[in-house]
Design a protein around this motif. Sequence first.
Motif, PDB file in Angstrom:
ATOM      1  N   PHE A 198      17.945  53.855  66.177  1.00  0.00           N
ATOM      2  CA  PHE A 198      18.348  53.593  64.795  1.00  0.00           C
ATOM      3  C   PHE A 198      17.489  52.502  64.175  1.00  0.00           C
ATOM      4  N   THR A 199      17.052  51.559  64.980  1.00  0.00           N
ATOM      5  CA  THR A 199      16.271  50.444  64.457  1.00  0.00           C
ATOM      6  C   THR A 199      14.923  50.875  63.898  1.00  0.00           C
ATOM      7  N   SER A 214      18.622  48.586  49.901  1.00  0.00           N
ATOM      8  CA  SER A 214      17.917  49.095  51.064  1.00  0.00           C
ATOM      9  C   SER A 214      17.744  48.000  52.087  1.00  0.00           C
ATOM     10  N   HIS A 215      17.835  48.385  53.349  1.00  0.00           N
ATOM     11  CA  HIS A 215      17.655  47.452  54.465  1.00  0.00           C
ATOM     12  C   HIS A 215      16.556  48.022  55.352  1.00  0.00           C
ATOM     13  N   SER A 246      24.088  45.490  54.912  1.00  0.00           N
ATOM     14  CA  SER A 246      23.901  44.956  56.257  1.00  0.00           C
ATOM     15  C   SER A 246      23.920  46.119  57.245  1.00  0.00           C
ATOM     16  N   ARG A 247      23.454  45.842  58.431  1.00  0.00           N
ATOM     17  CA  ARG A 247      23.425  46.908  59.426  1.00  0.00           C
ATOM     18  C   ARG A 247      23.843  46.393  60.789  1.00  0.00           C
ATOM     19  N   ILE A 306      25.333  51.704  62.375  1.00  0.00           N
ATOM     20  CA  ILE A 306      26.089  51.727  61.130  1.00  0.00           C
ATOM     21  C   ILE A 306      25.428  50.798  60.114  1.00  0.00           C
ATOM     22  N   VAL A 307      25.403  51.236  58.892  1.00  0.00           N
ATOM     23  CA  VAL A 307      24.944  50.398  57.786  1.00  0.00           C
ATOM     24  C   VAL A 307      26.089  50.257  56.801  1.00  0.00           C
ATOM     25  N   TYR A 308      26.273  49.051  56.314  1.00  0.00           N
ATOM     26  CA  TYR A 308      27.368  48.772  55.393  1.00  0.00           C
ATOM     27  C   TYR A 308      26.833  48.422  54.009  1.00  0.00           C
TER      28      TYR A 308
END
Length: 127
Positions: free
Chosen positions: A31-32, A52-53, A72-73, A79-81
């Motif tokens: 995911f990273t 965007s992150h 945030s992630r 998961i990304v919030y």
Amino acid sequence: VQLQAFGGGLVQAGDFLRLSCAASVGTFTTFTRYTVGWFRQAPGKEREFVASHRRSGSIMYQDSVKGRFTVSRDNANNIVYLQMNSLKPEDTAVYYCAAGAGVISSSMGTSAAYYYWGQGTQVTVSS
């Protein structure tokens, strides 16, 4: 990569919501590796960038949500919030999360930079 956004709902102006985007990635990737973005589309309007992150940790926001929204992630859980505070009626839209690999900083706000998209979650803010 499969994405599922959830957490939308009907709230009043000034309230808050937290959207989540759960990602399912393949066995041979992590995911990273991906930049994750949030976009939204209001009725009769074009889809627009929200936040965007990037995998490097850099973050970008649309001007209208700066100071109110926080992305945030949680890389351990994929998961990304999107924490949305002080919601306004003009925030009403379907919110989508998206992921892309190799997204350069200048493209973070561009939907074409993201290859994978979730199904969207409705956010409605009443006045």
